[in-house]
Write an enzyme that holds these catalytic residues in place. Structure first.
Site, PDB file in Angstrom:
ATOM      1  N   GLU A  19     -15.569  11.543  51.239  1.00 30.27           N
ATOM      2  CA  GLU A  19     -14.804  11.106  52.439  1.00 30.27           C
ATOM      3  C   GLU A  19     -13.631  10.157  51.531  1.00 30.27           C
ATOM      4  OE1 GLU A  19     -15.318  10.957  56.371  1.00 30.27           O
ATOM      5  OE2 GLU A  19     -13.579  10.433  57.447  1.00 30.27           O
ATOM      6  N   ARG A  34     -31.539   9.978  52.164  1.00 30.09           N
ATOM      7  CA  ARG A  34     -31.235   9.232  51.667  1.00 30.09           C
ATOM      8  C   ARG A  34     -31.585   8.143  50.946  1.00 30.09           C
ATOM      9  NH1 ARG A  34     -26.689   9.596  54.952  1.00 30.09           N
ATOM     10  NH2 ARG A  34     -26.321   8.025  54.147  1.00 30.09           N
ATOM     11  N   LYS A  76     -20.875   2.419  56.047  1.00 29.39           N
ATOM     12  CA  LYS A  76     -19.442   2.155  54.910  1.00 29.39           C
ATOM     13  C   LYS A  76     -18.849   1.212  56.253  1.00 29.39           C
ATOM     14  CE  LYS A  76     -18.157   6.380  52.451  1.00 29.39           C
ATOM     15  NZ  LYS A  76     -17.240   7.925  52.989  1.00 29.39           N
TER      16      LYS A  76
HETATM   17  P1  ATP Z   1     -20.498   7.231  55.668  1.00 28.27           P
HETATM   18  O1  ATP Z   1     -21.377   7.851  56.570  1.00 28.27           O
HETATM   19  O2  ATP Z   1     -21.223   5.739  55.733  1.00 28.27           O
HETATM   20  O3  ATP Z   1     -19.869   7.041  56.523  1.00 28.27           O
HETATM   21  P2  ATP Z   1     -21.302   8.990  53.842  1.00 28.27           P
HETATM   22  O4  ATP Z   1     -22.638   8.509  53.602  1.00 28.27           O
HETATM   23  O5  ATP Z   1     -20.972   9.972  55.528  1.00 28.27           O
HETATM   24  O6  ATP Z   1     -20.966   7.542  54.309  1.00 28.27           O
HETATM   25  P3  ATP Z   1     -19.537  10.377  52.273  1.00 28.27           P
HETATM   26  O7  ATP Z   1     -18.498  10.031  51.813  1.00 28.27           O
HETATM   27  O8  ATP Z   1     -19.091  11.488  53.219  1.00 28.27           O
HETATM   28  O9  ATP Z   1     -20.245   8.669  52.669  1.00 28.27           O
HETATM   29  O10 ATP Z   1     -20.346  10.299  50.923  1.00 28.27           O
HETATM   30  C1  ATP Z   1     -20.271  11.651  50.290  1.00 28.27           C
HETATM   31  C2  ATP Z   1     -22.154  12.224  49.620  1.00 28.27           C
HETATM   32  O11 ATP Z   1     -23.268  11.215  49.371  1.00 28.27           O
HETATM   33  C3  ATP Z   1     -22.492  13.156  50.630  1.00 28.27           C
HETATM   34  O12 ATP Z   1     -22.568  14.439  50.039  1.00 28.27           O
HETATM   35  C4  ATP Z   1     -23.492  11.762  51.234  1.00 28.27           C
HETATM   36  O13 ATP Z   1     -24.638  12.994  51.267  1.00 28.27           O
HETATM   37  C5  ATP Z   1     -24.130  11.470  49.751  1.00 28.27           C
HETATM   38  N1  ATP Z   1     -24.049   9.553  50.136  1.00 28.27           N
HETATM   39  C6  ATP Z   1     -24.076   9.314  51.034  1.00 28.27           C
HETATM   40  N2  ATP Z   1     -24.494   8.310  51.573  1.00 28.27           N
HETATM   41  C7  ATP Z   1     -26.363   8.210  50.822  1.00 28.27           C
HETATM   42  C8  ATP Z   1     -27.179   7.819  50.275  1.00 28.27           C
HETATM   43  N3  ATP Z   1     -27.535   6.019  50.499  1.00 28.27           N
HETATM   44  N4  ATP Z   1     -28.197   8.509  49.309  1.00 28.27           N
HETATM   45  C9  ATP Z   1     -27.537   9.772  48.949  1.00 28.27           C
HETATM   46  N5  ATP Z   1     -26.914   9.834  49.584  1.00 28.27           N
HETATM   47  C10 ATP Z   1     -25.844   9.643  50.164  1.00 28.27           C
HETATM   48 MG    MG Z   2     -20.142  11.314  55.242  1.00 28.75          MG
END
Ligand code: ATP
Ligand code: MG
Length: 589
Positions: free
Chosen positions: A65, A296, A306
């Protein structure tokens, strides 16, 4: 509170084959994608997806995102998704999930593209936006309404929440659940036409208010948001929810394996329900994508939310998204971390279904290993103290030779000029040496690395008693690389630079941004765990050749660690280096 894992070789070996790879291999063996068309709609020639060479191959996607910079957790997901596509000769899409108009910005889109490229991956023609599909998503919503699978709900947000039930109590149908499809359709079109204010009504999937899975209790799929979108502007005032949009995006792009983190496991039944209904209605082609969840990345000593990263930047606890202390990929890059180090890290930690914590030192080890292999050696004196060789002629200068990489003779060697006055590390001299100190103290001899053996004769001090210079005499027959070099045995070996020739440089000694392994654990404010000593700046001396270092290039400064020429601030007449990682892990102690 948590398990700290420091995977060794077993984990590294296991990661080469993991449950996701097994799953993919079973699908490929079963010919699951053979005979599949190009696009996501029946008979679709693939309008948005430039067709890969072979449609029977797998397709994955990385779907950020664009509401922040990518962080170290994203690196795991990127290496996994792009790595699988590479391994199986498929394709990996970069898709921006821009369904939330309020928080998304072009700056983030650009930074995300940069970070993926920097990690060494390329999406080729497969760069997409969720907003590319808003028309289709709208069409699909009208289809769901018409076929009795969705309805417009006008309950207040509070009533909706109350009627949703809890984990132990089933939900209750609201008063609009059984309204005629034609009425829902009319309302939905009014929503789209901007006839109703934000929050007045929503479109919900009609599934099962009594489902034990709360996600299936008629989830909201569209809401009114009168906001300007970074790409579609004011074309829309209703926006699909992520849970509705994401499966559709996957299906339209003909993703085969939609790999996401564990918190989406409870969403998988909705994912399958939605795509099944749209395929039944002839809107989507089978085989449909399948969602697979993995744990994750949780890393000690950092925060990866974030919201918290935005807070660190907005409240100026750091100098920006690319501050070398930030756990963002932009920060890691400025810090001197390498793409190869990240890929090695992703391999080493592997993928699993069980949540665990990875110790930050595992990441540092991967960077250190790669930098050890790749970085050329240079000399830097971080805390300079004068050393005067009293029996060395004034004005004389001679070359000593230092290998650029001890394990890679093919990288050659370079000349390091020796003169009468040198810079040495302040800690390499002691007037009253502790036991076991083998460096300079009056009467002791050490080797000037790549140069001569010198014998310390004393020091100068200022009025406060601070040492201002150290004096020594050299033994002319002991130059490194000459036959007499080994004639005098010494225990200490110190590095040095010519005071006349060395360049001044600003060296930033970075350390971990947080001082506790789980910043903000419990209800604690994570800001209280910031490490006040995460950056120390010193006026160092470096080899003069480092003035022409390319910003972003990495070096091992002998005895000190790995450093990178700062991407933003380095100038030939004012060199700036950042410490990426020390030579050895000093945090465990
Ligand atoms: P937040 O929840 O902190 O706002 P997010 O993890 O949802 O951020 P996205 O931009 O939606 O952020 O993530 C993009 C991709 O990265 C998604 O498929 C998510 O599953 C993966 N991702 C995010 N954080 C992690 C992590 N800590 N380990 C592995 N994959 C991750
Ligand atoms: Mg997300």
């Amino acid at each position: 509170m948590s398990k700290s894992a420091k995977p060794g070789t077993e984990a590294a070996a296991a990661s080469t084959s993991n449950f996701i790879r097994s799953h993919i291999e079973a699908d490929l063996a079963a010919g699951k994608y053979a005979g599949r068309g190009w696009g996501g709609r029946p008979g679709d020639a693939g309008s948005h997806a430039a067709a890969p060479a072979d449609p029977a191959r797998i397709r994955t996607r990385f779907p950020p995102e664009p509401n922040g910079y990518l962080h170290l957790g994203h690196a795991k997901s990127i290496c996994l998704n792009f790595g699988l596509a590479q391994h199986y000769g498929g394709a990996c899409h970069l898709r921006f999930d821009d369904t939330n108009p309020e928080k998304e910005e072009q700056e983030y889109v650009d930074a995300i593209r940069d970070a993926v490229h920097w990690l060494g991956f390329d999406w080729g023609p497969h760069g997409y936006f969720a907003s590319d599909y808003f028309d289709f998503m709208y069409e699909a919503a009208e289809y769901l309404i018409g076929s009795g699978h969705a309805y417009v709900d006008e309950q207040s947000a509070e009533d909706m929440r109350r009627n949703r039930g809890t984990l132990t109590e089933p939900g209750r149908p609201g008063p609009w659940r059984e309204r005629p499809a034609a009425e829902s359709l009319a309302r939905f079109r009014e929503m789209r036409a901007g006839k109703h204010p934000d929050g007045a009504m929503v479109l919900r999937a009609k599934i099962d208010m009594a489902s034990p899975n709360i996600n299936l209790r008629d989830p909201v799929i569209y809401r009114i948001r009168k906001a300007t979108h970074h790409r579609t502007g004011d074309a829309w005032c209703i926006y699909p929810l992520y849970t509705y949009a994401h499966p559709i995006e996957d299906a339209l792009e003909r993703i085969t394996h939609s790999i996401c983190t564990l918190e989406f496991e409870d969403q998988r039944p909705f994912y399958d329900w939605l795509l099944g209904k749209l395929a039944d209605g002839g809107l989507l082609a089978r085989p449909l994508p399948q969602q697979i969840e993995f744990a994750r990345l949780n890393l000690t000593y950092v925060v990866l939310s974030k919201r918290k990263l935005i807070q660190l930047v907005a409240e100026r606890h750091v100098d920006g998204w690319d501050d070398p202390r930030m756990p963002t990929l932009a920060g890691a890059r400025r810090r001197g971390y390498t793409p190869e180090g990240f890929r090695r890290f992703a391999e080493r930690i592997g993928v699993s279904k069980a949540d665990s914590w990875i110790d930050y030192s595992v990441l540092e080890d991967c960077m250190r290993e790669h930098l050890n292999e790749s970085a050329e050696r240079r000399i830097a004196v971080l805390d300079p103290l004068k050393l005067v060789i009293d029996n060395y002629p004034e004005g004389k200068q001679e070359d000593c030779y230092a290998p650029n990489h001890p394990q890679k003779p093919e990288l050659g060697r370079r000349a390091v000029p020796l003169t009468r006055e040198l810079w040495i590390e302040r800690e390499d001299f002691s007037e009253n040496p502790p036991k076991g100190y083998f460096r300079l103290f009056p009467g002791n001899s050490v080797r000037l690395r790549y140069g001569y053996v010198v014998k310390c004769t004393g020091c100068d001090k200022d009025a406060q008693g601070n040492v201002t210079a150290v004096h020594c005499e050299y033994l002319p027959d002991t130059k490194s690389g000459t036959p007499g070099a080994e004639s005098v045995k010494v225990k200490g070996n110190i590095h040095w630079l010519s005071a006349r020739e060395a360049a001044e440089a600003e060296v930033r000694l970075y350390d971990r941004l947080f001082r506790t392994p789980h910043p903000g654990a419990g209800d604690r404010d994570f800001l209280l765990d910031l490490n006040p000593d995460s950056r120390k700046t010193v006026a160092a001396r470096v080899e003069s050749g480092l003035r022409s270092a390319a910003p972003g290039s990495c070096f091992q400064f002998e005895r000190h660690g790995y450093f990178v020429a700062d991407l933003a601030d380095f100038r030939a007449d004012a060199p700036v280096f950042n410490r990426a990682v020390t030579l050895r892990d000093s945090w465990g102690k």
